[in-house]
Design an enzyme around this catalytic site. Structure first.
Site, short mmCIF file in Angstrom:
data_model
loop_
_atom_site.label_atom_id
_atom_site.label_comp_id
_atom_site.label_asym_id
_atom_site.label_seq_id
_atom_site.Cartn_x
_atom_site.Cartn_y
_atom_site.Cartn_z
N GLY A 5 40.11 37.91 69.80
CA GLY A 5 38.99 38.50 70.53
C GLY A 5 37.81 38.87 69.65
O GLY A 5 36.90 39.57 70.09
N SER A 18 40.71 33.52 68.91
CA SER A 18 39.36 32.97 69.04
C SER A 18 39.34 31.44 69.01
O SER A 18 38.38 30.85 68.51
CB SER A 18 38.43 33.56 67.96
N ASN A 23 45.88 32.85 78.04
CA ASN A 23 46.34 34.23 78.18
C ASN A 23 45.20 35.01 78.84
O ASN A 23 44.22 35.33 78.18
CB ASN A 23 46.69 34.80 76.80
N GLU A 62 48.84 42.86 71.08
CA GLU A 62 48.37 44.00 71.87
C GLU A 62 49.55 44.82 72.39
O GLU A 62 49.44 46.04 72.55
CB GLU A 62 47.46 43.51 73.01
N GLU A 81 49.27 34.31 65.68
CA GLU A 81 48.00 34.89 66.09
C GLU A 81 47.60 35.98 65.10
O GLU A 81 48.03 37.13 65.23
CB GLU A 81 48.12 35.51 67.48
N GLY A 138 42.85 33.11 74.61
CA GLY A 138 42.50 34.28 75.41
C GLY A 138 41.18 34.07 76.13
O GLY A 138 41.11 33.41 77.17
N GLY A 139 40.11 34.60 75.55
CA GLY A 139 38.79 34.59 76.19
C GLY A 139 38.38 33.24 76.77
O GLY A 139 37.91 33.17 77.92
N HIS A 169 53.20 39.96 71.95
CA HIS A 169 51.76 39.80 71.68
C HIS A 169 51.29 41.01 70.87
O HIS A 169 51.77 42.13 71.07
CB HIS A 169 50.99 39.69 73.01
N LYS A 183 45.20 37.96 79.90
CA LYS A 183 45.25 39.41 79.62
C LYS A 183 45.01 40.17 80.93
O LYS A 183 45.37 39.66 81.99
CB LYS A 183 44.23 39.77 78.53
P1 PGA Z 1 41.40 35.25 72.04
O1 PGA Z 1 42.83 35.84 72.36
O2 PGA Z 1 41.46 33.76 72.24
O3 PGA Z 1 40.47 35.92 73.02
O4 PGA Z 1 41.08 35.61 70.61
C1 PGA Z 1 44.00 35.15 72.01
C2 PGA Z 1 45.20 35.95 72.38
O5 PGA Z 1 45.19 37.18 72.26
O6 PGA Z 1 46.24 35.39 72.80
#
Ligand code: PGA
Length: 249
Positions: free
Chosen positions: A173, A211, A11, A98, A167, A232-233, A96, A13
């Site tokens: 994050g 994470s 992802n 967010e 999640e 994500g990251g 998601h 983002k």
């Molecule tokens: P993250 O994000 O791996 O940076 O924690 C995961 C996500 O929001 O899908």
């Protein structure tokens, strides 16, 4: 235990540029080898065409980060499931955290989005997860079951056609991952809820996200009800993403 193929979805983002996307995807595709899991990248909408062309003929599928709950019409700024399909999009993230947090998406809206995606032949990756406050109040199960229940009651589509991503909001994050045991416990709850709704619950892939990184992926992915990751990251760095893919056996 189950034997379905795992899915590792990145992802991105709101990150990327034409140049950065090209470098990242070329490195991922070059490093994939004979990956035994399914791989996807969820990219910002303006880059769908670029990413469709860069991934064509590769094992990487294209995903969107959202989809409109409406089919077409006067919805300025929205992107429909049919448009995503036009660009070869295979998966769409829906709900998601967010989007739920910053864009006010309710369980009902998330369910409508999932339904639109399915109707257009795009597989929704439905995200559920509790906040830290909800976890501390002992509400984790209630919250994820409520979020998933809205989507289970989709009209006309079998729930076994979706992918679910657990999640925990407090792990996204933050570098604070759920332990494999904590994640597995919630995945087992979700699996049981799906099993009550569909005889094909075993087929449904339940991803963990929050994470996930090169160091913790193998342990998380070894849990019986964790069928992949939403990353994500770590999906923005080719070596890290490739290590997570390699851990998905
Ligand atoms: P993250 O994000 O791996 O940076 O924690 C995961 C996500 O929001 O899908």
């Amino acid at each position: 235990m189950n034997s379905k193929k795992k899915l590792i979805a990145g992802n991105w983002k709101m990150n990327g540029s034409l140049a950065a996307n090209e470098a990242l995807l070329r490195a991922i595709i070059a490093g994939l080898g004979d990956a035994v899991c399914d791989v996807a990248v969820a990219v910002p909408a303006p880059y769908l065409a670029q990413v469709q062309s860069l991934t064509s003929g590769s094992a990487v599928s294209v995903a969107s980060q959202d989809v409109s709950q409406h089919e077409a019409g006067a919805f300025t700024g929205e992107v429909s499931a049919g448009m995503l399909k036009d660009f070869g999009v295979r998966y769409a993230l829906v709900g998601h955290s967010e989007r739920r947090q910053y864009h006010g998406e309710t369980d009902v809206v998330v369910a409508e989005k999932a339904q639109r995606a399915l109707a257009a032949g795009v597989t929704p990756i439905v995200c559920v997860g509790e906040t830290l406050q909800e976890r501390e109040a002992g509400q984790t199960e209630v919250v994820v079951k409520r979020q998933l229940a809205a989507v289970i009651h989709l009209n006309g589509h079998c729930i076994s056609e979706v992918v679910v991503a657990y999640e925990p909001v407090w792990a996204i994050g933050t570098g604070r991952t759920a332990s494999p045991e904590q994640a597995q416990a919630v995945h087992a709850v979700l699996r049981a809820q799906l099993a009550a709704a569909s005889e094909h619950a075993d087929r449904i892939r339940l991803l963990y996200g929050g994470s996930m990184n090169a160091a913790n992926a193998a342990q998380l992915l070894a849990q019986p009800d964790i069928d992949g990751g939403l990353v994500g990251g770590a999906s923005l760095k080719a070596p890290d993403f490739l290590q997570i893919i390699a851990a998905a056996r």
